[in-house]
Scaffold this motif. Structure first.
Motif, PDB file in Angstrom:
ATOM      1  N   SER A 269      41.434  72.114  30.406  1.00  0.00           N
ATOM      2  CA  SER A 269      40.386  71.678  29.151  1.00  0.00           C
ATOM      3  C   SER A 269      41.370  71.344  27.960  1.00  0.00           C
ATOM      4  CB  SER A 269      39.670  72.608  28.549  1.00  0.00           C
ATOM      5  OG  SER A 269      38.808  72.524  27.667  1.00  0.00           O
ATOM      6  N   ARG A 270      42.440  72.134  27.582  1.00  0.00           N
ATOM      7  CA  ARG A 270      43.482  71.712  26.595  1.00  0.00           C
ATOM      8  C   ARG A 270      44.483  70.678  26.812  1.00  0.00           C
ATOM      9  NH1 ARG A 270      48.218  73.412  25.401  1.00  0.00           N
ATOM     10  NH2 ARG A 270      48.354  74.795  27.160  1.00  0.00           N
TER      11      ARG A 270
ATOM     12  N   GLY B 122      46.786  53.339  33.295  1.00  0.00           N
ATOM     13  CA  GLY B 122      45.548  54.108  33.243  1.00  0.00           C
ATOM     14  C   GLY B 122      46.055  55.713  33.151  1.00  0.00           C
ATOM     15  N   PHE B 123      45.303  56.596  33.629  1.00  0.00           N
ATOM     16  CA  PHE B 123      45.411  58.019  33.432  1.00  0.00           C
ATOM     17  C   PHE B 123      45.186  58.732  34.687  1.00  0.00           C
ATOM     18  CE2 PHE B 123      44.616  56.794  28.994  1.00  0.00           C
ATOM     19  CZ  PHE B 123      45.361  57.354  28.536  1.00  0.00           C
ATOM     20  N   VAL B 124      45.910  59.765  34.973  1.00  0.00           N
ATOM     21  CA  VAL B 124      45.610  60.792  36.024  1.00  0.00           C
ATOM     22  C   VAL B 124      45.473  62.089  35.629  1.00  0.00           C
ATOM     23  CG1 VAL B 124      46.525  59.240  38.001  1.00  0.00           C
ATOM     24  CG2 VAL B 124      47.951  61.019  36.693  1.00  0.00           C
ATOM     25  N   ASN B 125      45.057  63.033  35.920  1.00  0.00           N
ATOM     26  CA  ASN B 125      44.653  64.405  35.538  1.00  0.00           C
ATOM     27  C   ASN B 125      44.293  64.455  34.069  1.00  0.00           C
ATOM     28  OD1 ASN B 125      45.603  65.532  37.908  1.00  0.00           O
ATOM     29  ND2 ASN B 125      47.567  64.969  37.460  1.00  0.00           N
ATOM     30  N   ALA B 126      43.407  63.472  33.625  1.00  0.00           N
ATOM     31  CA  ALA B 126      43.118  63.407  32.317  1.00  0.00           C
ATOM     32  C   ALA B 126      41.408  63.323  32.243  1.00  0.00           C
ATOM     33  CB  ALA B 126      43.613  62.051  31.687  1.00  0.00           C
TER      34      ALA B 126
ATOM     35  N   CYS C  82      39.609  66.367  38.552  1.00  0.00           N
ATOM     36  CA  CYS C  82      39.305  67.455  39.644  1.00  0.00           C
ATOM     37  C   CYS C  82      39.507  68.785  38.686  1.00  0.00           C
ATOM     38  CB  CYS C  82      40.160  67.418  40.905  1.00  0.00           C
ATOM     39  SG  CYS C  82      39.866  68.678  42.134  1.00  0.00           S
ATOM     40  N   ASP C  83      38.214  69.616  38.553  1.00  0.00           N
ATOM     41  CA  ASP C  83      38.402  70.703  37.916  1.00  0.00           C
ATOM     42  C   ASP C  83      39.153  71.795  38.857  1.00  0.00           C
ATOM     43  OD1 ASP C  83      37.724  73.133  36.746  1.00  0.00           O
ATOM     44  OD2 ASP C  83      35.724  72.456  36.415  1.00  0.00           O
ATOM     45  N   VAL C  84      39.991  72.428  38.362  1.00  0.00           N
ATOM     46  CA  VAL C  84      40.823  73.331  39.271  1.00  0.00           C
ATOM     47  C   VAL C  84      40.076  74.686  39.244  1.00  0.00           C
ATOM     48  CG1 VAL C  84      43.304  72.406  38.140  1.00  0.00           C
ATOM     49  CG2 VAL C  84      42.094  74.172  37.227  1.00  0.00           C
TER      50      VAL C  84
ATOM     51  N   GLU D 118      33.426  70.768  35.841  1.00  0.00           N
ATOM     52  CA  GLU D 118      33.399  70.227  34.372  1.00  0.00           C
ATOM     53  C   GLU D 118      34.451  69.159  34.396  1.00  0.00           C
ATOM     54  OE1 GLU D 118      33.779  71.751  29.987  1.00  0.00           O
ATOM     55  OE2 GLU D 118      33.607  73.247  31.543  1.00  0.00           O
ATOM     56  N   PHE D 119      34.490  68.580  33.398  1.00  0.00           N
ATOM     57  CA  PHE D 119      35.390  67.272  32.948  1.00  0.00           C
ATOM     58  C   PHE D 119      34.908  66.034  33.609  1.00  0.00           C
ATOM     59  CE2 PHE D 119      38.337  71.157  33.721  1.00  0.00           C
ATOM     60  CZ  PHE D 119      38.138  71.336  32.060  1.00  0.00           C
ATOM     61  N   ASP D 120      34.520  65.032  32.783  1.00  0.00           N
ATOM     62  CA  ASP D 120      34.187  63.716  32.912  1.00  0.00           C
ATOM     63  C   ASP D 120      35.359  62.849  32.790  1.00  0.00           C
ATOM     64  OD1 ASP D 120      31.379  64.377  33.386  1.00  0.00           O
ATOM     65  OD2 ASP D 120      31.193  64.255  31.365  1.00  0.00           O
TER      66      ASP D 120
END
Length: 386
Positions: A104-105, A125-129, A150-152, A168-170
């Protein structure tokens, strides 16, 4: 920390013009980073959406790693800004997230108001974001490749149906924000597709949430020319039946997007006044990983105007496989359609047809449905033809 490079700018911001055509939003004389939301969408209403289009040269940054990104989006920058992403930024910086709080942080890319965030070239672009646009105004996000996070630490919810894993995490979450334009981005689960996830307690241990969510009375948003691919639950507009404060807000345009093997929520709408036109949906009711359930969800008090959208869904039987109601009685949503096609036939008999209760307030010229597939294939997604 590497030095943030300022980009030279030779042109000033100018209004983007043009509605849907074979050459959408023809603003070739204006740099991508300086373009503003076009007139054929809700983001152009109530003063329009400029993001950071009028940023001074000193506030134009090119970033290539997570540290530079955090600095460019930080509070030390005053006024409008443009942040250009060069290459693929891994927000984990090669260190796997230790837990949900760490993800999250460190994984969060918080986009402030009066900002344009844009990819340089066809592959940035982005990964793990997870990008968040929260309680701000005037944001443009364009030309980015986004790997859906991908939520860990997904959580088991025994009350979700007969029990399910939830994450969580969009890739992008728009929360309590106004005047936002999301344009020509590409979203995908690849390489962590659902068929690669473990099965725990009899269910796929789902680590993905939505690709793009718009909630908490966000307003004046246009989602255009994006490519959403290989994902289960794509977009919520209004996150809860209890969010009655959303009524009168969530004025959103979704146009000219490619939804390719998306299982559901393309989008699912509560409360909003949503205009859908010239979107192209490709799916399969028997897909091995992303079985198509429905495309458009008509949930509590939704108001949806649909025009010249195209659904090519293998094994679909009728409109109920494309448009799904989620509420009945006084809470029922409204959906009206003109000119859309399902597997080559007019979209009809959806069971939720009703006058939507609002008129589209801006000029627009949708292509006929027969032209949509080729047009969207050509123009949607990061790096696509402009």
């Amino acid at each position: 920390m590497k030095h943030l490079s300022n980009s030279l700018i030779l042109c000033v911001a100018a209004a983007a013009a043009g509605c849907a055509s074979d050459a959408p939003h023809d603003v070739s004389s204006i740099p991508l980073m300086r373009q503003v939301a076009p007139p054929d969408g809700w983001a152009a209403q109530a003063g329009g959406t400029r993001g950071g289009a009028d940023a001074p040269v000193a506030n134009v940054f090119t970033v290539s790693d997570a540290a530079q990104m955090r600095q460019a989006l930080g509070k030390s920058v005053q006024g409008s800004r443009i942040v250009q992403v060069a290459g693929v930024i891994d927000m984990s910086e090669g260190r796997p997230y230790a837990d949900h709080a760490d993800q999250s942080r460190r994984g969060r890319v918080a986009v402030p108001g009066n900002t344009t965030l844009v990819g340089l070239g066809p592959r940035s672009g982005f990964v793990n974001a997870h990008l968040t646009v929260s309680r701000v105004s005037q944001v443009i996000i364009r030309n980015l490749h986004l790997r859906n996070p991908c939520d860990v630490a997904p959580r088991w919810d025994p009350k979700d149906g007969d029990g399910n894993w939830n994450a969580e995490f969009d890739a992008i979450a728009i929360v309590a924000s106004t005047h936002v334009w999301v344009d020509r981005n590409s979203f995908t689960d690849v390489p962590v597709t659902d068929d690669t996830l473990p099965v725990v307690d009899g269910k796929t241990q789902q680590c993905h949430d939505d690709a793009l969510d718009i909630r908490d009375a966000s307003d004046y948003v246009t989602v255009s020319y994006n490519h959403f691919a290989l994902h289960a639950k794509n977009t919520l507009i209004g996150a809860s039946d209890k969010a009655e404060g959303d009524a009168g807000h969530l004025r959103i345009t979704v146009s000219n997007n490619l939804f390719e093997f998306i299982s559901s929520r393309a989008p699912r709408v509560r409360f909003g006044q949503v205009h859908l036109f010239n979107n192209y949906h490709v799916g399969d009711r028997k897909h091995p990983a992303y079985r198509h359930d429905y495309s458009i969800g008509v949930a509590r008090q939704a108001r949806i105007v649909s025009q010249a959208n195209v659904f090519e869904v293998a094994n679909a039987r009728d409109c109920a496989d494309a448009v799904k109601p989620f509420a009945q009685g006084p809470d029922a949503g409204r959906f009206s359609d003109t000119g859309s096609l399902l597997n080559g036939a007019p979209l009809a008999g959806c069971g939720v047809d009703a006058a939507p209760g609002f008129e589209v307030p801006y000029p627009f010229s949708p292509l006929p449905a027969a032209s949509v597939a080729a047009h969207v294939r050509r123009h949607a997604g990061a790096g696509a033809g402009k």
